[in-house]
Design a protein around this motif. Structure first.
Motif, PDB file in Angstrom:
ATOM      1  N   PHE A   1       6.712 -11.045  -1.637  1.00  0.00           N
ATOM      2  CA  PHE A   1       6.423  -9.802  -0.927  1.00  0.00           C
ATOM      3  C   PHE A   1       7.401  -8.729  -1.381  1.00  0.00           C
ATOM      4  O   PHE A   1       8.612  -8.918  -1.342  1.00  0.00           O
ATOM      5  N   MET A   2       6.866  -7.593  -1.803  1.00  0.00           N
ATOM      6  CA  MET A   2       7.708  -6.510  -2.290  1.00  0.00           C
ATOM      7  C   MET A   2       7.781  -5.415  -1.232  1.00  0.00           C
ATOM      8  O   MET A   2       6.760  -4.923  -0.767  1.00  0.00           O
ATOM      9  N   ALA A   3       8.982  -5.065  -0.852  1.00  0.00           N
ATOM     10  CA  ALA A   3       9.171  -4.004   0.135  1.00  0.00           C
ATOM     11  C   ALA A   3       8.970  -2.645  -0.534  1.00  0.00           C
ATOM     12  O   ALA A   3       9.411  -2.434  -1.655  1.00  0.00           O
ATOM     13  N   ILE A   4       8.281  -1.752   0.142  1.00  0.00           N
ATOM     14  CA  ILE A   4       8.066  -0.403  -0.370  1.00  0.00           C
ATOM     15  C   ILE A   4       8.895   0.542   0.480  1.00  0.00           C
ATOM     16  O   ILE A   4       8.830   0.502   1.706  1.00  0.00           O
ATOM     17  N   ASN A   5       9.685   1.381  -0.196  1.00  0.00           N
ATOM     18  CA  ASN A   5      10.522   2.292   0.581  1.00  0.00           C
ATOM     19  C   ASN A   5       9.699   3.467   1.102  1.00  0.00           C
ATOM     20  O   ASN A   5       8.574   3.711   0.683  1.00  0.00           O
ATOM     21  N   TYR A   6      10.287   4.177   2.028  1.00  0.00           N
ATOM     22  CA  TYR A   6       9.580   5.244   2.728  1.00  0.00           C
ATOM     23  C   TYR A   6       9.132   6.357   1.788  1.00  0.00           C
ATOM     24  O   TYR A   6       8.036   6.895   1.931  1.00  0.00           O
ATOM     25  N   GLU A   7       9.962   6.689   0.780  1.00  0.00           N
ATOM     26  CA  GLU A   7       9.596   7.736  -0.169  1.00  0.00           C
ATOM     27  C   GLU A   7       8.355   7.348  -0.956  1.00  0.00           C
ATOM     28  O   GLU A   7       7.512   8.192  -1.259  1.00  0.00           O
ATOM     29  N   THR A   8       8.215   6.073  -1.281  1.00  0.00           N
ATOM     30  CA  THR A   8       7.031   5.598  -1.998  1.00  0.00           C
ATOM     31  C   THR A   8       5.793   5.717  -1.123  1.00  0.00           C
ATOM     32  O   THR A   8       4.729   6.127  -1.593  1.00  0.00           O
ATOM     33  N   ILE A   9       5.930   5.390   0.144  1.00  0.00           N
ATOM     34  CA  ILE A   9       4.811   5.539   1.081  1.00  0.00           C
ATOM     35  C   ILE A   9       4.389   7.010   1.163  1.00  0.00           C
ATOM     36  O   ILE A   9       3.205   7.330   1.143  1.00  0.00           O
ATOM     37  N   LEU A  10       5.381   7.907   1.242  1.00  0.00           N
ATOM     38  CA  LEU A  10       5.064   9.345   1.267  1.00  0.00           C
ATOM     39  C   LEU A  10       4.381   9.780  -0.022  1.00  0.00           C
ATOM     40  O   LEU A  10       3.444  10.586   0.012  1.00  0.00           O
TER      41      LEU A  10
END
Length: 124
Positions: A1-10
């Motif tokens: 499972f790869m965590a996605i940071n908030y900036e990537t979500i934005l």
């Protein structure tokens, strides 16, 4: 499972809003854009729903079909991203580039109006 940071979500949300906005500005339906670009209507729908992310090749195909340049797409994408960042994390956005972010948040571009109507980032 790869965590996605908030900036990537934005960024993903900014891409989604960009695609919807520019397609609507050019009076395209998903179907007509599919015909012009050679990209399936289903994939266009998945990108607009945030289920899939376009590659640079796909963005290039879309830019050609929408009669715009990649640089124009990227500039608009950055404006949308900065607006979302400002909206969600004002302190962080202020630290990164205060003037640029404020200009994007105050933009009268149609895509900014779309973001305002859509109330920005969708909740999971």
């Amino acid at each position: 499972f790869m965590a996605i940071n908030y900036e990537t979500i934005l960024l993903h949300e900014a891409i989604r809003l960009l695609l919807i906005s520019i397609r609507q500005q050019r009076s395209h339906t998903q179907r007509s854009l599919s015909i012009e670009s050679g990209i399936s209507r289903q994939f266009i729908s998945q990108m607009e729903c945030g289920k899939k992310q376009p590659s640079l090749d796909t963005l290039s195909q879309l830019a050609i079909a929408l009669q715009t340049s990649m640089s124009s797409l990227m500039e608009e994408l950055d404006r949308i991203y900065q607006h979302l960042l400002w909206q969600r994390c004002p302190r962080q956005a202020r630290n990164s580039s205060e003037n640029h972010t404020r200009n994007a948040a105050e933009s009268t571009k149609p895509s900014m109006n779309y973001i305002r109507k859509a109330r920005g980032l969708r909740k999971p």
